[in-house]
Design a protein around this motif. Structure first.
Motif, PDB file in Angstrom:
ATOM      1  N   ILE A 101       0.655  -1.136  -0.077  1.00 18.44           N
ATOM      2  CA  ILE A 101      -0.072  -0.137   0.004  1.00 18.44           C
ATOM      3  C   ILE A 101       0.725   1.162   0.145  1.00 18.44           C
ATOM      4  CG2 ILE A 101      -1.818   1.232   1.351  1.00 18.44           C
ATOM      5  CD1 ILE A 101      -2.705  -1.291   2.214  1.00 18.44           C
ATOM      6  N   GLU A 102       1.978   1.075   0.817  1.00 14.99           N
ATOM      7  CA  GLU A 102       3.046   2.392   0.743  1.00 14.99           C
ATOM      8  C   GLU A 102       3.569   2.515  -0.639  1.00 14.99           C
ATOM      9  OE1 GLU A 102       6.847   3.989   3.238  1.00 14.99           O
ATOM     10  OE2 GLU A 102       5.991   2.098   3.712  1.00 14.99           O
ATOM     11  N   PHE A 103       3.748   1.241  -1.182  1.00 15.02           N
ATOM     12  CA  PHE A 103       4.277   1.649  -2.788  1.00 15.02           C
ATOM     13  C   PHE A 103       3.298   2.057  -3.552  1.00 15.02           C
ATOM     14  CE2 PHE A 103       4.199  -0.171  -6.917  1.00 15.02           C
ATOM     15  CZ  PHE A 103       5.789  -0.086  -7.325  1.00 15.02           C
ATOM     16  N   LEU A 104       2.083   1.740  -3.640  1.00 17.77           N
ATOM     17  CA  LEU A 104       1.060   2.627  -4.335  1.00 17.77           C
ATOM     18  C   LEU A 104       1.018   3.926  -3.957  1.00 17.77           C
ATOM     19  CD1 LEU A 104      -1.648  -0.061  -4.471  1.00 17.77           C
ATOM     20  CD2 LEU A 104      -0.194   0.502  -6.484  1.00 17.77           C
ATOM     21  N   ALA A 105       0.846   4.370  -2.694  1.00 20.59           N
ATOM     22  CA  ALA A 105       0.787   5.634  -2.175  1.00 20.59           C
ATOM     23  C   ALA A 105       1.970   6.485  -2.493  1.00 20.59           C
ATOM     24  CB  ALA A 105       0.793   6.003  -0.740  1.00 20.59           C
ATOM     25  N   ASN A 106       3.248   6.033  -3.031  1.00 20.76           N
ATOM     26  CA  ASN A 106       4.258   6.816  -3.474  1.00 20.76           C
ATOM     27  C   ASN A 106       4.662   6.683  -5.043  1.00 20.76           C
ATOM     28  OD1 ASN A 106       5.448   7.954  -1.170  1.00 20.76           O
ATOM     29  ND2 ASN A 106       5.956   5.888  -0.396  1.00 20.76           N
ATOM     30  N   GLU A 107       3.760   5.756  -5.499  1.00 23.13           N
ATOM     31  CA  GLU A 107       4.178   5.531  -6.911  1.00 23.13           C
ATOM     32  C   GLU A 107       3.543   6.571  -7.615  1.00 23.13           C
ATOM     33  OE1 GLU A 107       6.321   3.146  -9.498  1.00 23.13           O
ATOM     34  OE2 GLU A 107       6.429   3.585  -7.451  1.00 23.13           O
ATOM     35  N   TRP A 108       2.546   7.074  -7.522  1.00 22.95           N
ATOM     36  CA  TRP A 108       2.025   8.206  -8.356  1.00 22.95           C
ATOM     37  C   TRP A 108       2.782   9.402  -8.571  1.00 22.95           C
ATOM     38  CZ3 TRP A 108       0.195  13.169  -7.000  1.00 22.95           C
ATOM     39  CH2 TRP A 108       0.385  13.550  -5.752  1.00 22.95           C
ATOM     40  N   ARG A 109       3.552   9.617  -7.734  1.00 22.50           N
ATOM     41  CA  ARG A 109       4.477  10.724  -7.816  1.00 22.50           C
ATOM     42  C   ARG A 109       5.575  10.534  -8.994  1.00 22.50           C
ATOM     43  NH1 ARG A 109       4.615  10.148  -2.140  1.00 22.50           N
ATOM     44  NH2 ARG A 109       3.320  11.808  -1.178  1.00 22.50           N
ATOM     45  N   ARG A 166      -6.318   9.068  -7.343  1.00 21.89           N
ATOM     46  CA  ARG A 166      -7.373   8.306  -6.681  1.00 21.89           C
ATOM     47  C   ARG A 166      -6.820   7.255  -5.802  1.00 21.89           C
ATOM     48  NH1 ARG A 166     -10.611   9.195 -11.020  1.00 21.89           N
ATOM     49  NH2 ARG A 166     -10.587   7.039 -11.498  1.00 21.89           N
ATOM     50  N   ILE A 167      -5.873   6.540  -6.334  1.00 17.45           N
ATOM     51  CA  ILE A 167      -5.584   5.366  -5.826  1.00 17.45           C
ATOM     52  C   ILE A 167      -4.454   5.907  -4.843  1.00 17.45           C
ATOM     53  CG2 ILE A 167      -3.688   3.359  -6.175  1.00 17.45           C
ATOM     54  CD1 ILE A 167      -4.822   3.179  -9.292  1.00 17.45           C
ATOM     55  N   ALA A 168      -3.797   6.792  -4.956  1.00 11.93           N
ATOM     56  CA  ALA A 168      -2.621   7.240  -3.872  1.00 11.93           C
ATOM     57  C   ALA A 168      -3.449   7.585  -2.806  1.00 11.93           C
ATOM     58  CB  ALA A 168      -1.669   8.388  -4.499  1.00 11.93           C
ATOM     59  N   PHE A 169      -4.638   8.586  -2.954  1.00 13.73           N
ATOM     60  CA  PHE A 169      -5.313   8.892  -1.985  1.00 13.73           C
ATOM     61  C   PHE A 169      -5.992   7.864  -0.964  1.00 13.73           C
ATOM     62  CE2 PHE A 169      -9.388  10.153  -0.261  1.00 13.73           C
ATOM     63  CZ  PHE A 169      -9.231  11.253   0.782  1.00 13.73           C
ATOM     64  N   ARG A 170      -6.501   6.894  -1.609  1.00 19.40           N
ATOM     65  CA  ARG A 170      -7.125   5.751  -1.118  1.00 19.40           C
ATOM     66  C   ARG A 170      -6.045   5.091  -0.233  1.00 19.40           C
ATOM     67  NH1 ARG A 170     -12.234   5.797  -0.481  1.00 19.40           N
ATOM     68  NH2 ARG A 170     -13.173   3.882  -1.238  1.00 19.40           N
ATOM     69  N   ALA A 171      -4.604   4.956  -0.765  1.00 21.83           N
ATOM     70  CA  ALA A 171      -3.741   4.055  -0.027  1.00 21.83           C
ATOM     71  C   ALA A 171      -3.432   4.876   1.040  1.00 21.83           C
ATOM     72  CB  ALA A 171      -2.411   3.930  -1.031  1.00 21.83           C
ATOM     73  N   HIS A 172      -3.067   6.170   0.921  1.00 26.04           N
ATOM     74  CA  HIS A 172      -2.615   6.851   2.092  1.00 26.04           C
ATOM     75  C   HIS A 172      -3.819   7.042   3.227  1.00 26.04           C
ATOM     76  CE1 HIS A 172       0.943   9.328   1.080  1.00 26.04           C
ATOM     77  NE2 HIS A 172       0.507   9.245  -0.110  1.00 26.04           N
ATOM     78  N   SER A 173      -5.026   7.062   2.765  1.00 25.97           N
ATOM     79  CA  SER A 173      -6.091   6.942   3.593  1.00 25.97           C
ATOM     80  C   SER A 173      -6.113   5.643   4.577  1.00 25.97           C
ATOM     81  CB  SER A 173      -7.467   7.041   3.088  1.00 25.97           C
ATOM     82  OG  SER A 173      -8.438   7.105   3.894  1.00 25.97           O
ATOM     83  N   ALA A 174      -5.832   4.606   3.905  1.00 26.43           N
ATOM     84  CA  ALA A 174      -5.884   3.189   4.452  1.00 26.43           C
ATOM     85  C   ALA A 174      -4.854   3.005   5.456  1.00 26.43           C
ATOM     86  CB  ALA A 174      -5.778   1.838   3.447  1.00 26.43           C
ATOM     87  N   LEU A 175      -3.694   3.471   5.024  1.00 23.53           N
ATOM     88  CA  LEU A 175      -2.431   3.369   5.998  1.00 23.53           C
ATOM     89  C   LEU A 175      -2.818   4.388   7.162  1.00 23.53           C
ATOM     90  CD1 LEU A 175       0.376   3.360   3.603  1.00 23.53           C
ATOM     91  CD2 LEU A 175      -0.370   1.501   4.931  1.00 23.53           C
ATOM     92  N   TYR A 176      -3.361   5.731   7.050  1.00 24.56           N
ATOM     93  CA  TYR A 176      -3.569   6.512   8.048  1.00 24.56           C
ATOM     94  C   TYR A 176      -4.803   5.778   9.137  1.00 24.56           C
ATOM     95  CZ  TYR A 176      -5.412  10.548  10.512  1.00 24.56           C
ATOM     96  OH  TYR A 176      -5.955  11.417  11.499  1.00 24.56           O
ATOM     97  N   HIS A 177      -5.653   5.337   8.476  1.00 26.11           N
ATOM     98  CA  HIS A 177      -6.673   4.726   9.534  1.00 26.11           C
ATOM     99  C   HIS A 177      -6.217   3.619   9.990  1.00 26.11           C
ATOM    100  CE1 HIS A 177      -9.948   7.453   8.541  1.00 26.11           C
ATOM    101  NE2 HIS A 177      -9.893   7.218   7.157  1.00 26.11           N
ATOM    102  N   ALA A 178      -5.223   2.861   9.494  1.00 23.92           N
ATOM    103  CA  ALA A 178      -4.517   1.557  10.237  1.00 23.92           C
ATOM    104  C   ALA A 178      -3.521   2.219  11.279  1.00 23.92           C
ATOM    105  CB  ALA A 178      -4.082   0.799   9.322  1.00 23.92           C
ATOM    106  N   GLY A 179      -3.283   3.448  11.235  1.00 24.27           N
ATOM    107  CA  GLY A 179      -2.453   4.118  12.224  1.00 24.27           C
ATOM    108  C   GLY A 179      -0.938   3.979  11.888  1.00 24.27           C
TER     109      GLY A 179
END
Length: 82
Positions: A21-29, A45-58
């Motif tokens: 998920i971190e890979f996807l969150a960073n790859e969009w750049r 959109r993919i990066a936003f959802r990836a960041h959101s998933a990680l954030y909500h998981a702490g």
């Protein structure tokens, strides 16, 4: 997260390891500015959802900002034929 709401929006669960998920969150750049708008919007959109998933998981991530040579390149079909 309200899974019923997500299902109503036509979304589904996509289970990945946090590192993936971190890979996807960073790859969009790495998507270049000259990429088609639809590609940039989809990756955003993919990066936003990836960041959101990680954030909500702490889970905190280390944002990666690629150098110019690390970005994806767009080649036209004419460039490919030479």
């Amino acid at each position: 997260m309200n899974s019923d709401k997500e299902i109503a929006l036509g979304r589904m669960a996509f289970w990945l390891d946090p590192k993936d998920i971190e890979f996807l969150a960073n790859e969009w750049r790495k998507i270049p500015d000259e990429a088609p708008e639809q590609v940039r919007e989809t990756w955003a959109r993919i990066a936003f959802r990836a960041h959101s998933a990680l954030y909500h998981a702490g889970i905190k991530i280390d944002p990666q900002f690629p150098e110019a040579h690390e970005q994806y390149q767009i080649y036209s079909s004419q460039q490919d034929s030479h």
